[in-house]
Design a protein around this motif. Sequence first.
Motif, PDB file in Angstrom:
ATOM      1  N   VAL A 136       0.826  -1.204   0.000  1.00 56.49           N
ATOM      2  CA  VAL A 136       0.000   0.000   0.000  1.00 56.49           C
ATOM      3  C   VAL A 136       0.862   1.256   0.000  1.00 56.49           C
ATOM      4  CG1 VAL A 136      -1.654   1.353   1.355  1.00 56.49           C
ATOM      5  CG2 VAL A 136      -2.008  -1.104   1.049  1.00 56.49           C
ATOM      6  N   VAL A 137       1.881   1.327   0.866  1.00 55.47           N
ATOM      7  CA  VAL A 137       2.693   2.547   0.925  1.00 55.47           C
ATOM      8  C   VAL A 137       3.533   2.708  -0.337  1.00 55.47           C
ATOM      9  CG1 VAL A 137       2.706   2.617   3.443  1.00 55.47           C
ATOM     10  CG2 VAL A 137       4.544   1.408   2.250  1.00 55.47           C
ATOM     11  N   ARG A 138       3.946   1.588  -0.941  1.00 55.86           N
ATOM     12  CA  ARG A 138       4.687   1.669  -2.203  1.00 55.86           C
ATOM     13  C   ARG A 138       3.780   2.184  -3.319  1.00 55.86           C
ATOM     14  NH1 ARG A 138       7.335  -3.868  -3.552  1.00 55.86           N
ATOM     15  NH2 ARG A 138       5.131  -4.426  -3.697  1.00 55.86           N
ATOM     16  N   PHE A 139       2.547   1.706  -3.341  1.00 56.38           N
ATOM     17  CA  PHE A 139       1.553   2.169  -4.313  1.00 56.38           C
ATOM     18  C   PHE A 139       1.279   3.663  -4.147  1.00 56.38           C
ATOM     19  CE2 PHE A 139      -3.117   2.997  -4.425  1.00 56.38           C
ATOM     20  CZ  PHE A 139      -3.266   3.114  -5.797  1.00 56.38           C
ATOM     21  N   GLN A 140       1.130   4.102  -2.912  1.00 56.75           N
ATOM     22  CA  GLN A 140       0.860   5.513  -2.672  1.00 56.75           C
ATOM     23  C   GLN A 140       2.040   6.391  -3.082  1.00 56.75           C
ATOM     24  OE1 GLN A 140      -1.683   7.505  -1.685  1.00 56.75           O
ATOM     25  NE2 GLN A 140      -3.079   5.759  -1.887  1.00 56.75           N
ATOM     26  N   ARG A 141       3.258   5.902  -2.866  1.00 61.24           N
ATOM     27  CA  ARG A 141       4.438   6.654  -3.305  1.00 61.24           C
ATOM     28  C   ARG A 141       4.447   6.768  -4.828  1.00 61.24           C
ATOM     29  NH1 ARG A 141       9.340   8.686  -2.409  1.00 61.24           N
ATOM     30  NH2 ARG A 141      11.108   8.107  -3.716  1.00 61.24           N
ATOM     31  N   ALA A 142       4.129   5.673  -5.500  1.00 73.96           N
ATOM     32  CA  ALA A 142       4.083   5.699  -6.956  1.00 73.96           C
ATOM     33  C   ALA A 142       3.031   6.693  -7.455  1.00 73.96           C
ATOM     34  CB  ALA A 142       3.782   4.299  -7.491  1.00 73.96           C
ATOM     35  N   LEU A 143       1.889   6.715  -6.789  1.00 77.57           N
ATOM     36  CA  LEU A 143       0.814   7.615  -7.188  1.00 77.57           C
ATOM     37  C   LEU A 143       1.227   9.076  -7.015  1.00 77.57           C
ATOM     38  CD1 LEU A 143      -2.077   7.624  -8.227  1.00 77.57           C
ATOM     39  CD2 LEU A 143      -2.876   7.437  -5.852  1.00 77.57           C
ATOM     40  N   ARG A 144       1.887   9.378  -5.903  1.00 74.04           N
ATOM     41  CA  ARG A 144       2.339  10.761  -5.691  1.00 74.04           C
ATOM     42  C   ARG A 144       3.350  11.184  -6.752  1.00 74.04           C
ATOM     43  NH1 ARG A 144       2.202   9.062  -0.258  1.00 74.04           N
ATOM     44  NH2 ARG A 144       4.436   8.611  -0.286  1.00 74.04           N
ATOM     45  N   LEU A 145       4.294  10.305  -7.061  1.00 75.14           N
ATOM     46  CA  LEU A 145       5.301  10.640  -8.071  1.00 75.14           C
ATOM     47  C   LEU A 145       4.666  10.824  -9.445  1.00 75.14           C
ATOM     48  CD1 LEU A 145       8.123   8.156  -6.997  1.00 75.14           C
ATOM     49  CD2 LEU A 145       8.206  10.649  -6.839  1.00 75.14           C
ATOM     50  N   ALA A 146       3.732   9.934  -9.798  1.00 75.55           N
ATOM     51  CA  ALA A 146       3.081  10.025 -11.102  1.00 75.55           C
ATOM     52  C   ALA A 146       2.286  11.318 -11.223  1.00 75.55           C
ATOM     53  CB  ALA A 146       2.184   8.814 -11.310  1.00 75.55           C
ATOM     54  N   ARG A 147       1.660  11.756 -10.140  1.00 73.07           N
ATOM     55  CA  ARG A 147       0.899  13.005 -10.166  1.00 73.07           C
ATOM     56  C   ARG A 147       1.796  14.212 -10.379  1.00 73.07           C
ATOM     57  NH1 ARG A 147      -2.971  11.293  -5.101  1.00 73.07           N
ATOM     58  NH2 ARG A 147      -4.718  10.467  -6.317  1.00 73.07           N
ATOM     59  N   ARG A 148       3.089  14.080 -10.048  1.00 69.40           N
ATOM     60  CA  ARG A 148       4.028  15.174 -10.255  1.00 69.40           C
ATOM     61  C   ARG A 148       4.594  15.176 -11.674  1.00 69.40           C
ATOM     62  NH1 ARG A 148       7.524  13.812  -4.873  1.00 69.40           N
ATOM     63  NH2 ARG A 148       5.899  14.252  -3.326  1.00 69.40           N
ATOM     64  N   GLY A 149       4.195  14.197 -12.500  1.00 74.10           N
ATOM     65  CA  GLY A 149       4.662  14.145 -13.871  1.00 74.10           C
ATOM     66  C   GLY A 149       5.904  13.316 -14.093  1.00 74.10           C
ATOM     67  N   VAL A 150       6.328  12.547 -13.081  1.00 68.90           N
ATOM     68  CA  VAL A 150       7.488  11.669 -13.247  1.00 68.90           C
ATOM     69  C   VAL A 150       7.129  10.550 -14.220  1.00 68.90           C
ATOM     70  CG1 VAL A 150       9.084  10.126 -12.022  1.00 68.90           C
ATOM     71  CG2 VAL A 150       8.229  12.198 -10.896  1.00 68.90           C
ATOM     72  N   THR A 151       8.052  10.167 -15.082  1.00 75.76           N
ATOM     73  CA  THR A 151       7.764   9.124 -16.066  1.00 75.76           C
ATOM     74  C   THR A 151       7.503   7.788 -15.394  1.00 75.76           C
ATOM     75  OG1 THR A 151      10.074   8.442 -16.344  1.00 75.76           O
ATOM     76  CG2 THR A 151       9.288  10.269 -17.715  1.00 75.76           C
ATOM     77  N   ALA A 152       6.787   6.915 -16.094  1.00 79.28           N
ATOM     78  CA  ALA A 152       6.415   5.625 -15.520  1.00 79.28           C
ATOM     79  C   ALA A 152       7.642   4.800 -15.128  1.00 79.28           C
ATOM     80  CB  ALA A 152       5.544   4.849 -16.500  1.00 79.28           C
ATOM     81  N   ALA A 153       8.671   4.812 -15.976  1.00 74.53           N
ATOM     82  CA  ALA A 153       9.880   4.040 -15.671  1.00 74.53           C
ATOM     83  C   ALA A 153      10.541   4.552 -14.397  1.00 74.53           C
ATOM     84  CB  ALA A 153      10.860   4.113 -16.838  1.00 74.53           C
ATOM     85  N   GLU A 154      10.601   5.883 -14.241  1.00 79.95           N
ATOM     86  CA  GLU A 154      11.202   6.461 -13.040  1.00 79.95           C
ATOM     87  C   GLU A 154      10.342   6.189 -11.810  1.00 79.95           C
ATOM     88  OE1 GLU A 154      13.608  10.410 -14.031  1.00 79.95           O
ATOM     89  OE2 GLU A 154      11.565  10.460 -14.815  1.00 79.95           O
ATOM     90  N   VAL A 155       9.036   6.261 -11.984  1.00 82.50           N
ATOM     91  CA  VAL A 155       8.135   5.979 -10.867  1.00 82.50           C
ATOM     92  C   VAL A 155       8.357   4.566 -10.344  1.00 82.50           C
ATOM     93  CG1 VAL A 155       5.721   5.607 -10.217  1.00 82.50           C
ATOM     94  CG2 VAL A 155       6.341   7.621 -11.546  1.00 82.50           C
ATOM     95  N   ALA A 156       8.437   3.617 -11.257  1.00 82.13           N
ATOM     96  CA  ALA A 156       8.643   2.227 -10.862  1.00 82.13           C
ATOM     97  C   ALA A 156       9.946   2.061 -10.100  1.00 82.13           C
ATOM     98  CB  ALA A 156       8.619   1.325 -12.087  1.00 82.13           C
ATOM     99  N   ALA A 157      11.017   2.668 -10.611  1.00 79.31           N
ATOM    100  CA  ALA A 157      12.323   2.529  -9.963  1.00 79.31           C
ATOM    101  C   ALA A 157      12.354   3.221  -8.608  1.00 79.31           C
ATOM    102  CB  ALA A 157      13.409   3.103 -10.869  1.00 79.31           C
ATOM    103  N   LEU A 158      11.829   4.439  -8.537  1.00 77.48           N
ATOM    104  CA  LEU A 158      11.866   5.206  -7.297  1.00 77.48           C
ATOM    105  C   LEU A 158      10.950   4.641  -6.225  1.00 77.48           C
ATOM    106  CD1 LEU A 158      11.907   8.817  -8.791  1.00 77.48           C
ATOM    107  CD2 LEU A 158      13.800   7.650  -7.656  1.00 77.48           C
ATOM    108  N   SER A 159       9.924   3.907  -6.634  1.00 80.11           N
ATOM    109  CA  SER A 159       8.958   3.365  -5.675  1.00 80.11           C
ATOM    110  C   SER A 159       9.312   1.967  -5.194  1.00 80.11           C
ATOM    111  CB  SER A 159       7.546   3.351  -6.293  1.00 80.11           C
ATOM    112  OG  SER A 159       7.166   4.648  -6.684  1.00 80.11           O
TER     113      SER A 159
END
Length: 252
Positions: A197-220
């Motif tokens: 859940v917390v990993r999913f929420q981190r991904a959602l926050r990053l994606a809302r900031r316009g981070v690319t999907a590949a970066e979101v996956a790696a950063l999360s």
Amino acid sequence: MYREWAPGPRIAGRVACLWVNESTSATTQLVVPDGCVDLVWGPRGAQVAGPDTGPKPVRMAPGDRYVGIRFRPGAAGELFGVPLDSLRDLRVPLSDLEPLAELSGLEPLTALLPPEPPTGTAGVRPPGPLSETVQRALAVRLRAAPGPDPAAPAIAEALRAGRSVREVAWDLGVGERQLLRRSLRAFGYGPKTLQRVVRFQRALRLARRGVTAAEVAALSGYADQAHMANEVRRLAGVPLGRLLDRSGGGTA
């Protein structure tokens, strides 16, 4: 329209935000897991929205209004008088929970205040629309109930940072079974689910900031984009892009 306010000082240590969600047309609000528990006043009365492990579509008619109090992850303690994991994926009337029954009949709104500070207040934001009576009554119940596990924030943060369940247990000096019991009491589900859940929420926050999907996956902390896509579908029921298009907020 969804809006959030900071809680008053009486409950700020345990509460993440106060929120209002109003609909001007027929719509479906998709509520997704966030590790939080909410008290919600809405068309179906006053309820506790337990910790979710999957999406909860909520149909809203024109004029529907939901008002909520969102607890910080792990901060509810034993407020509800029942084990938190017994509320998982449920919406339970406050009147059914003895410690909170008195809150069910209270009027949650005073008035809908503007989200921005009025002119001349030197940047002071209004306290929000939730009535002082409700906040005062909740503060009394929070003081009366056993408090949260003091390790809960550290557990959530370690899992959010990508540490394994075994590593978190080691850091706390407990076994994995004890960590499971503490996680169930604090969050309503075990550490593995909390990590998802917390990993999913981190991904959602990053994606809302316009981070690319590949970066979101790696950063999360996902293995790759495919892993992230599968997890997002399991937790939200829709792909990440569609979830961003439907983003609103609130828990109903």
